[in-house]
Design a protein around this motif. Sequence first.
Motif, PDB file in Angstrom:
ATOM      1  N   SER A 174     -10.901  23.502 -13.226  1.00 27.54           N
ATOM      2  CA  SER A 174     -10.350  24.721 -12.635  1.00 27.54           C
ATOM      3  C   SER A 174     -11.077  25.021 -11.335  1.00 27.54           C
ATOM      4  CB  SER A 174     -10.507  25.896 -13.603  1.00 27.54           C
ATOM      5  OG  SER A 174      -9.754  25.649 -14.775  1.00 27.54           O
ATOM      6  N   GLY A 226     -13.323  34.948 -13.700  1.00 23.84           N
ATOM      7  CA  GLY A 226     -13.194  34.728 -12.267  1.00 23.84           C
ATOM      8  C   GLY A 226     -12.737  35.978 -11.539  1.00 23.84           C
ATOM      9  N   GLN A 227     -11.740  36.667 -12.087  1.00 20.34           N
ATOM     10  CA  GLN A 227     -11.257  37.901 -11.462  1.00 20.34           C
ATOM     11  C   GLN A 227     -12.352  38.956 -11.390  1.00 20.34           C
ATOM     12  OE1 GLN A 227      -7.729  39.324 -13.426  1.00 20.34           O
ATOM     13  NE2 GLN A 227      -6.706  37.339 -13.250  1.00 20.34           N
ATOM     14  N   TYR A 269     -11.650  27.879  -8.485  1.00 20.75           N
ATOM     15  CA  TYR A 269     -11.561  29.290  -8.136  1.00 20.75           C
ATOM     16  C   TYR A 269     -11.994  29.444  -6.695  1.00 20.75           C
ATOM     17  CZ  TYR A 269     -11.139  29.931 -13.123  1.00 20.75           C
ATOM     18  OH  TYR A 269     -10.707  29.856 -14.420  1.00 20.75           O
ATOM     19  N   ASP A 284     -10.284  32.644 -16.532  1.00 21.10           N
ATOM     20  CA  ASP A 284      -9.618  33.249 -15.369  1.00 21.10           C
ATOM     21  C   ASP A 284     -10.002  34.717 -15.206  1.00 21.10           C
ATOM     22  OD1 ASP A 284      -8.416  30.786 -15.102  1.00 21.10           O
ATOM     23  OD2 ASP A 284      -6.443  31.453 -15.798  1.00 21.10           O
ATOM     24  N   PHE A 342     -12.872  36.191  -7.709  1.00 17.29           N
ATOM     25  CA  PHE A 342     -12.222  34.910  -7.439  1.00 17.29           C
ATOM     26  C   PHE A 342     -10.729  34.965  -7.724  1.00 17.29           C
ATOM     27  CE2 PHE A 342     -16.561  33.357  -8.384  1.00 17.29           C
ATOM     28  CZ  PHE A 342     -16.747  32.476  -7.333  1.00 17.29           C
ATOM     29  N   GLU A 343     -10.014  34.041  -7.102  1.00 17.65           N
ATOM     30  CA  GLU A 343      -8.617  33.763  -7.409  1.00 17.65           C
ATOM     31  C   GLU A 343      -8.540  32.345  -7.938  1.00 17.65           C
ATOM     32  OE1 GLU A 343      -6.823  34.171  -3.570  1.00 17.65           O
ATOM     33  OE2 GLU A 343      -6.878  36.365  -3.629  1.00 17.65           O
ATOM     34  N   LEU A 344      -7.754  32.107  -8.987  1.00 19.20           N
ATOM     35  CA  LEU A 344      -7.542  30.748  -9.466  1.00 19.20           C
ATOM     36  C   LEU A 344      -6.705  30.012  -8.435  1.00 19.20           C
ATOM     37  CD1 LEU A 344      -7.797  28.570 -11.708  1.00 19.20           C
ATOM     38  CD2 LEU A 344      -5.652  29.475 -12.646  1.00 19.20           C
ATOM     39  N   GLU A 345      -7.229  28.933  -7.899  1.00 14.55           N
ATOM     40  CA  GLU A 345      -6.510  28.151  -6.896  1.00 14.55           C
ATOM     41  C   GLU A 345      -5.728  27.013  -7.549  1.00 14.55           C
ATOM     42  OE1 GLU A 345      -7.820  27.152  -2.612  1.00 14.55           O
ATOM     43  OE2 GLU A 345      -8.584  25.508  -3.868  1.00 14.55           O
ATOM     44  N   ARG A 351     -15.375  27.815  -2.822  1.00 12.40           N
ATOM     45  CA  ARG A 351     -14.772  27.472  -4.103  1.00 12.40           C
ATOM     46  C   ARG A 351     -15.813  27.257  -5.197  1.00 12.40           C
ATOM     47  NH1 ARG A 351     -11.559  26.065  -0.071  1.00 12.40           N
ATOM     48  NH2 ARG A 351      -9.322  26.218  -0.366  1.00 12.40           N
TER      49      ARG A 351
END
Length: 191
Positions: A183, A155-156, A185, A152, A160-163, A82
């Motif tokens: 946030s 992150g993509q 990720y 976001d 990453f995925e937003l958790e 994370r």
Amino acid sequence: MGSARGVPVSGIELSRPMVERLRTKVDEATVPVVIGDLATATAPGEFSLVYLVYNTISNLLAQSEQVACFRNAARHLAPGGRFVIELWVPELRKLPPGQKATVWSSEPGYLGLDTYDVLRQQVVSHHFRFDESTHARLFRSPHRYIWPAELDLMGQLAGFELESRHADWSGAEFTADSRSHVSVYRLPAPN
């Protein structure tokens, strides 16, 4: 601090004086630190958590540097790891047309205001400290502000995925009125 609980901790820090200050509290064996830019420096090892708190990512003044920071965090993480970011939300709704500054803190002996360049997503925080004398001390810090949706996308781009996203560390709901967010990720774990 994680090292006090037996969790290995490493750091990346650009400022040698900050590392010297850290060394007054813990030694290099307890918290090893790589001197370098958080967008490009590499700390040895693989980690389950990388975090940037107190608006640190906004110290990178170009979008490309901020994207590189996400990619650097991903390089340091094991699958399922994370990346946690604490960041303020720009207060542009407080800017009437033609005004370039917002006051975000006003208290005895201190005034904090931000001046915005909305075209370049740049902001300079001005910290005025004063006492009963006629002199004031001024400290300025430049930042590049990032909207949560832009964060976001960064992150993509790094895989990453937003958790989750909350308004603060206590887990308050993030809303349109939130002044900050935490946030989380996550890098997907392999199937």
